[in-house]
Write an enzyme that holds these catalytic residues in place. Structure first.
Site, PDB file in Angstrom:
ATOM      1  N   CYS A 192     -60.701 112.512 -38.839  1.00  9.53           N
ATOM      2  CA  CYS A 192     -61.255 111.861 -40.022  1.00  9.53           C
ATOM      3  C   CYS A 192     -60.117 111.113 -40.698  1.00  9.53           C
ATOM      4  O   CYS A 192     -58.993 111.104 -40.209  1.00  9.53           O
ATOM      5  CB  CYS A 192     -61.854 112.886 -40.984  1.00  9.53           C
ATOM      6  SG  CYS A 192     -63.282 113.771 -40.321  1.00  9.53           S
ATOM      7  N   ARG A 246     -65.420 109.920 -42.160  1.00  4.53           N
ATOM      8  CA  ARG A 246     -65.833 111.115 -41.428  1.00  4.53           C
ATOM      9  C   ARG A 246     -66.142 110.839 -39.964  1.00  4.53           C
ATOM     10  O   ARG A 246     -66.887 109.926 -39.631  1.00  4.53           O
ATOM     11  CB  ARG A 246     -67.079 111.695 -42.092  1.00  4.53           C
ATOM     12  CG  ARG A 246     -67.608 112.958 -41.454  1.00  4.53           C
ATOM     13  CD  ARG A 246     -68.809 113.443 -42.219  1.00  4.53           C
ATOM     14  NE  ARG A 246     -69.346 114.668 -41.676  1.00  4.53           N
ATOM     15  CZ  ARG A 246     -70.554 115.111 -41.949  1.00  4.53           C
ATOM     16  NH1 ARG A 246     -71.345 114.436 -42.765  1.00  4.53           N
ATOM     17  NH2 ARG A 246     -70.983 116.230 -41.424  1.00  4.53           N
ATOM     18  N   LEU A 247     -65.551 111.685 -39.115  1.00  2.00           N
ATOM     19  CA  LEU A 247     -65.948 111.803 -37.729  1.00  2.00           C
ATOM     20  C   LEU A 247     -66.658 113.151 -37.660  1.00  2.00           C
ATOM     21  O   LEU A 247     -66.030 114.194 -37.802  1.00  2.00           O
ATOM     22  CB  LEU A 247     -64.744 111.771 -36.791  1.00  2.00           C
ATOM     23  CG  LEU A 247     -65.041 111.936 -35.306  1.00  2.00           C
ATOM     24  CD1 LEU A 247     -65.887 110.775 -34.791  1.00  2.00           C
ATOM     25  CD2 LEU A 247     -63.758 112.045 -34.512  1.00  2.00           C
ATOM     26  N   ILE A 273     -68.029 116.446 -36.666  1.00  2.00           N
ATOM     27  CA  ILE A 273     -67.846 117.442 -35.604  1.00  2.00           C
ATOM     28  C   ILE A 273     -68.484 118.756 -36.042  1.00  2.00           C
ATOM     29  O   ILE A 273     -69.428 119.224 -35.433  1.00  2.00           O
ATOM     30  CB  ILE A 273     -66.353 117.630 -35.258  1.00  2.00           C
ATOM     31  CG1 ILE A 273     -65.783 116.320 -34.703  1.00  2.00           C
ATOM     32  CG2 ILE A 273     -66.171 118.773 -34.269  1.00  2.00           C
ATOM     33  CD1 ILE A 273     -64.313 116.313 -34.460  1.00  2.00           C
ATOM     34  N   ASN A 277     -59.071 116.390 -43.706  1.00  2.10           N
ATOM     35  CA  ASN A 277     -59.038 115.982 -42.311  1.00  2.10           C
ATOM     36  C   ASN A 277     -58.435 117.129 -41.526  1.00  2.10           C
ATOM     37  O   ASN A 277     -57.372 117.634 -41.881  1.00  2.10           O
ATOM     38  CB  ASN A 277     -58.183 114.723 -42.130  1.00  2.10           C
ATOM     39  CG  ASN A 277     -58.009 114.356 -40.666  1.00  2.10           C
ATOM     40  OD1 ASN A 277     -58.857 114.618 -39.836  1.00  2.10           O
ATOM     41  ND2 ASN A 277     -56.872 113.754 -40.352  1.00  2.10           N
ATOM     42  N   GLY A 278     -59.115 117.554 -40.482  1.00  6.92           N
ATOM     43  CA  GLY A 278     -58.547 118.591 -39.639  1.00  6.92           C
ATOM     44  C   GLY A 278     -59.533 119.680 -39.315  1.00  6.92           C
ATOM     45  O   GLY A 278     -60.754 119.486 -39.365  1.00  6.92           O
ATOM     46  N   GLU A 279     -58.973 120.832 -39.007  1.00  5.89           N
ATOM     47  CA  GLU A 279     -59.795 121.989 -38.668  1.00  5.89           C
ATOM     48  C   GLU A 279     -59.038 123.257 -39.036  1.00  5.89           C
ATOM     49  O   GLU A 279     -57.862 123.403 -38.703  1.00  5.89           O
ATOM     50  CB  GLU A 279     -60.112 121.981 -37.172  1.00  5.89           C
ATOM     51  CG  GLU A 279     -61.050 123.062 -36.747  1.00  5.89           C
ATOM     52  CD  GLU A 279     -61.423 122.981 -35.275  1.00  5.89           C
ATOM     53  OE1 GLU A 279     -62.094 123.917 -34.811  1.00  5.89           O
ATOM     54  OE2 GLU A 279     -61.044 122.002 -34.598  1.00  5.89           O
ATOM     55  N   ASP A 322     -65.717 124.239 -42.637  1.00  7.18           N
ATOM     56  CA  ASP A 322     -64.406 124.754 -42.995  1.00  7.18           C
ATOM     57  C   ASP A 322     -63.910 124.113 -44.293  1.00  7.18           C
ATOM     58  O   ASP A 322     -63.104 124.696 -45.019  1.00  7.18           O
ATOM     59  CB  ASP A 322     -63.392 124.581 -41.869  1.00  7.18           C
ATOM     60  CG  ASP A 322     -63.318 123.195 -41.253  1.00  7.18           C
ATOM     61  OD1 ASP A 322     -64.133 122.311 -41.622  1.00  7.18           O
ATOM     62  OD2 ASP A 322     -62.459 122.985 -40.384  1.00  7.18           O
TER      63      ASP A 322
END
Length: 183
Positions: free
Chosen positions: A2, A87-88, A90, A113-115, A138
């Protein structure tokens, strides 16, 4: 992946904040083609969210409190803080995953952005402390973790991330990236 962006201006109306934030967010469109969102805060505590041309219609029609109801082009130039997100999709590609996202009666806002790999475990722990969640993301776990542990929440995250969180109560911006700088 993202993309996140933000602008803080100390002299209101020095620049056209909505216009410049839109331009900045469009420059990272390749990082998140699925959605875009904006959050603005003013010196008097007023806040508003907005969407743009790449915000899906189901985001605008969502009943979630943090989803936008107005277009970025209609935002007045009266705010001192602007956050933007690309936003991408997922995790939780529904409107519940839209950002900027809020928590705690709109007192906390985030672009992320991230996980966070251990967000499911953290979510269970936070539920035991009395936190309630309306999404399966998350992102919302980060907000609840900050609310519970403050900046110490970072020691609990396992993952790769970059985020900026706005704490309206403290009028504070809190930003972080993962320990290795992946994001």
């Amino acid at each position: 992946m993202c993309g996140i962006a933000g602008i803080v201006q100390f002299n209101n109306n020095e620049i056209n904040l909505p216009e410049n934030l839109l331009s900045l967010n469009n420059s990272i469109k390749h990082r998140g083609p699925d959605d875009e969102g904006y959050f603005f805060a003013g010196d008097e505590g007023e806040t508003i969210t907005a969407g743009g041309d790449d915000t899906p219609a189901n985001i605008f029609s969502s009943s979630l409190g943090f989803t936008p109801k107005v277009w970025i082009e209609n935002i007045e130039n009266k705010y001192s803080l602007g956050l933007a997100h690309r936003r991408l999709s997922i995790i939780d590609p529904t409107p519940a995953g839209h950002q900027p996202m809020s928590y705690a009666d709109d007192l906390l806002w985030i672009v992320f952005n991230g996980e966070i790999y251990n967000y499911i475990e953290l979510r269970k722990e936070l539920v035991a402390y009395g936190h309630h969640f309306i999404t399966n993301t998350d992102t919302e776990v980060i907000l609840a973790a900050y609310r519970e542990w403050g900046k110490e929440c970072l020691h609990r995250f396992n993952g790769m991330w970059a985020f900026v969180l706005y704490d309206k109560t403290k009028n504070l911006l809190f930003g972080s990236r993962d320990r290795f700088g992946v994001k």
